[in-house]
Write a protein that holds these residues in place. Structure first.
Motif, PDB file in Angstrom:
ATOM      1  N   PHE A 120       0.830  -1.203   0.000  1.00  0.00           N
ATOM      2  CA  PHE A 120       0.000   0.000   0.000  1.00  0.00           C
ATOM      3  C   PHE A 120       0.865   1.253   0.000  1.00  0.00           C
ATOM      4  CE2 PHE A 120      -2.278   3.326   2.348  1.00  0.00           C
ATOM      5  CZ  PHE A 120      -3.369   3.479   1.510  1.00  0.00           C
ATOM      6  N   MET A 121       1.914   1.258   0.813  1.00  0.00           N
ATOM      7  CA  MET A 121       2.778   2.431   0.904  1.00  0.00           C
ATOM      8  C   MET A 121       3.534   2.695  -0.408  1.00  0.00           C
ATOM      9  SD  MET A 121       2.146   3.726   3.766  1.00  0.00           S
ATOM     10  CE  MET A 121       3.391   4.978   3.796  1.00  0.00           C
ATOM     11  N   PHE A 122       3.902   1.627  -1.125  1.00  0.00           N
ATOM     12  CA  PHE A 122       4.663   1.771  -2.366  1.00  0.00           C
ATOM     13  C   PHE A 122       3.791   1.632  -3.611  1.00  0.00           C
ATOM     14  CE2 PHE A 122       8.026   0.561   0.646  1.00  0.00           C
ATOM     15  CZ  PHE A 122       8.911   1.603   0.397  1.00  0.00           C
ATOM     16  N   ARG A 123       2.481   1.843  -3.482  1.00  0.00           N
ATOM     17  CA  ARG A 123       1.569   1.663  -4.610  1.00  0.00           C
ATOM     18  C   ARG A 123       1.878   2.612  -5.763  1.00  0.00           C
ATOM     19  NH1 ARG A 123      -1.129   4.342  -0.679  1.00  0.00           N
ATOM     20  NH2 ARG A 123      -2.251   6.234  -1.247  1.00  0.00           N
ATOM     21  N   GLY A 124       2.363   3.809  -5.468  1.00  0.00           N
ATOM     22  CA  GLY A 124       2.721   4.748  -6.533  1.00  0.00           C
ATOM     23  C   GLY A 124       3.872   4.234  -7.380  1.00  0.00           C
ATOM     24  N   ARG A 125       4.877   3.706  -6.720  1.00  0.00           N
ATOM     25  CA  ARG A 125       6.035   3.146  -7.431  1.00  0.00           C
ATOM     26  C   ARG A 125       5.624   1.899  -8.229  1.00  0.00           C
ATOM     27  NH1 ARG A 125      11.372   2.516  -4.059  1.00  0.00           N
ATOM     28  NH2 ARG A 125      11.121   4.752  -4.136  1.00  0.00           N
ATOM     29  N   ILE A 126       4.757   1.090  -7.644  1.00  0.00           N
ATOM     30  CA  ILE A 126       4.278  -0.119  -8.336  1.00  0.00           C
ATOM     31  C   ILE A 126       3.434   0.274  -9.539  1.00  0.00           C
ATOM     32  CG2 ILE A 126       2.831  -2.173  -8.099  1.00  0.00           C
ATOM     33  CD1 ILE A 126       3.744  -2.258  -5.129  1.00  0.00           C
ATOM     34  N   ASN A 127       2.598   1.308  -9.397  1.00  0.00           N
ATOM     35  CA  ASN A 127       1.763   1.763 -10.519  1.00  0.00           C
ATOM     36  C   ASN A 127       2.605   2.233 -11.697  1.00  0.00           C
ATOM     37  OD1 ASN A 127      -0.757   1.207  -9.516  1.00  0.00           O
ATOM     38  ND2 ASN A 127      -1.073   3.236  -8.664  1.00  0.00           N
ATOM     39  N   ARG A 128       3.780   2.776 -11.432  1.00  0.00           N
ATOM     40  CA  ARG A 128       4.651   3.206 -12.529  1.00  0.00           C
ATOM     41  C   ARG A 128       5.252   2.014 -13.266  1.00  0.00           C
ATOM     42  NH1 ARG A 128       5.726   7.377  -8.844  1.00  0.00           N
ATOM     43  NH2 ARG A 128       7.527   6.347  -7.935  1.00  0.00           N
ATOM     44  N   LYS A 129       5.395   0.880 -12.582  1.00  0.00           N
ATOM     45  CA  LYS A 129       5.963  -0.313 -13.227  1.00  0.00           C
ATOM     46  C   LYS A 129       4.897  -1.171 -13.892  1.00  0.00           C
ATOM     47  CE  LYS A 129       9.928  -0.706 -10.221  1.00  0.00           C
ATOM     48  NZ  LYS A 129      11.155  -0.852 -10.933  1.00  0.00           N
ATOM     49  N   VAL A 130       3.713  -1.223 -13.296  1.00  0.00           N
ATOM     50  CA  VAL A 130       2.618  -2.027 -13.844  1.00  0.00           C
ATOM     51  C   VAL A 130       1.763  -1.106 -14.707  1.00  0.00           C
ATOM     52  CG1 VAL A 130       0.614  -3.466 -13.301  1.00  0.00           C
ATOM     53  CG2 VAL A 130       2.646  -3.563 -11.853  1.00  0.00           C
ATOM     54  N   THR A 131       2.055  -1.076 -15.987  1.00  0.00           N
ATOM     55  CA  THR A 131       1.361  -0.177 -16.909  1.00  0.00           C
ATOM     56  C   THR A 131       0.678  -0.956 -18.008  1.00  0.00           C
ATOM     57  OG1 THR A 131       3.349   0.089 -18.241  1.00  0.00           O
ATOM     58  CG2 THR A 131       2.976   1.727 -16.504  1.00  0.00           C
ATOM     59  N   PHE A 132      -0.355  -0.351 -18.561  1.00  0.00           N
ATOM     60  CA  PHE A 132      -1.106  -0.943 -19.657  1.00  0.00           C
ATOM     61  C   PHE A 132      -1.026  -0.016 -20.863  1.00  0.00           C
ATOM     62  CE2 PHE A 132      -3.076  -2.532 -15.797  1.00  0.00           C
ATOM     63  CZ  PHE A 132      -3.160  -3.892 -16.055  1.00  0.00           C
ATOM     64  N   ASP A 133      -1.120  -0.596 -22.043  1.00  0.00           N
ATOM     65  CA  ASP A 133      -1.199   0.154 -23.273  1.00  0.00           C
ATOM     66  C   ASP A 133      -2.613  -0.001 -23.817  1.00  0.00           C
ATOM     67  OD1 ASP A 133       1.549   0.857 -23.280  1.00  0.00           O
ATOM     68  OD2 ASP A 133       2.047  -1.103 -24.117  1.00  0.00           O
ATOM     69  N   ILE A 134      -3.020   0.939 -24.637  1.00  0.00           N
ATOM     70  CA  ILE A 134      -4.374   0.916 -25.179  1.00  0.00           C
ATOM     71  C   ILE A 134      -4.325   1.284 -26.646  1.00  0.00           C
ATOM     72  CG2 ILE A 134      -4.784   3.292 -24.461  1.00  0.00           C
ATOM     73  CD1 ILE A 134      -7.677   2.571 -23.947  1.00  0.00           C
ATOM     74  N   GLU A 135      -5.187   0.655 -27.441  1.00  0.00           N
ATOM     75  CA  GLU A 135      -5.326   1.001 -28.853  1.00  0.00           C
ATOM     76  C   GLU A 135      -6.765   0.737 -29.254  1.00  0.00           C
ATOM     77  OE1 GLU A 135      -4.030  -3.159 -31.043  1.00  0.00           O
ATOM     78  OE2 GLU A 135      -2.602  -1.492 -30.998  1.00  0.00           O
ATOM     79  N   LEU A 136      -7.243   1.484 -30.248  1.00  0.00           N
ATOM     80  CA  LEU A 136      -8.600   1.279 -30.735  1.00  0.00           C
ATOM     81  C   LEU A 136      -8.708  -0.086 -31.383  1.00  0.00           C
ATOM     82  CD1 LEU A 136      -9.416   4.781 -32.240  1.00  0.00           C
ATOM     83  CD2 LEU A 136     -10.471   3.717 -30.254  1.00  0.00           C
ATOM     84  N   SER A 137      -9.802  -0.769 -31.102  1.00  0.00           N
ATOM     85  CA  SER A 137     -10.035  -2.090 -31.661  1.00  0.00           C
ATOM     86  C   SER A 137     -10.489  -1.940 -33.123  1.00  0.00           C
ATOM     87  CB  SER A 137     -11.112  -2.802 -30.849  1.00  0.00           C
ATOM     88  OG  SER A 137     -11.289  -4.107 -31.316  1.00  0.00           O
ATOM     89  N   LYS A 138     -10.075  -2.871 -33.936  1.00  0.00           N
ATOM     90  CA  LYS A 138     -10.414  -2.803 -35.363  1.00  0.00           C
ATOM     91  C   LYS A 138     -11.692  -3.536 -35.653  1.00  0.00           C
ATOM     92  CE  LYS A 138      -5.706  -2.234 -36.593  1.00  0.00           C
ATOM     93  NZ  LYS A 138      -4.499  -2.819 -36.206  1.00  0.00           N
TER      94      LYS A 138
END
Length: 138
Positions: A120-138
């Protein structure tokens, strides 16, 4: 072969740089033809926050949400592997030092409280490492 985990989702809302995407997470048998009659199939809807500077998304758009396998392994490790190993180490250490099985089991369970507090305390640092990408579906 592409080194990504992909899910199709629908944009729920866009607030600034945060795109909220609804993804249906289903078990392996949820796509079966008789899944509606079977009690073992399950599916859950998840809302994923994706931060992007691309402002071309709007509510209702079908999109692909992607994450690398490394991100998936990191999330799995932090959520399941590390807590299990921590519990096992504490359990066996307490048993080896002469505590009863009940006290050792309780100690192993209680060892998770500081671990999850640290997450919980390091959630900001974890959020920077656990990232998602997004693209429009065809």
């Amino acid at each position: 072969m592409e080194n990504k985990i992909k899910h199709v989702g629908v944009v729920e809302s866009v607030v600034g740089e945060c795109v909220k995407v609804r993804v249906v997470q289903s078990s392996a048998c949820a796509s079966c033809k008789v899944a509606k009659q079977c009690n073992t199939s399950e599916s859950k809807e998840k809302i994923i926050d994706i931060y992007t500077k691309d402002n071309r998304y709007s509510a209702g758009d079908r999109v692909n949400v992607m994450a690398s396998y490394n991100v998936g392994f990191l999330a799995l490790s932090l959520g399941m592997l590390v807590p299990m190993l921590l519990m096992l180490v504490v359990l066996f250490a307490m048993l080896a030092t002469g505590y009863s099985e009940l006290i050792s089991a309780l100690g192993a369970l209680l060892s998770l409280a500081p671990y999850y507090f640290l997450l919980f305390m390091f959630r900001g640092r974890i959020n920077r490492k656990v990232t998602f990408d997004i693209e429009l579906s065809k």
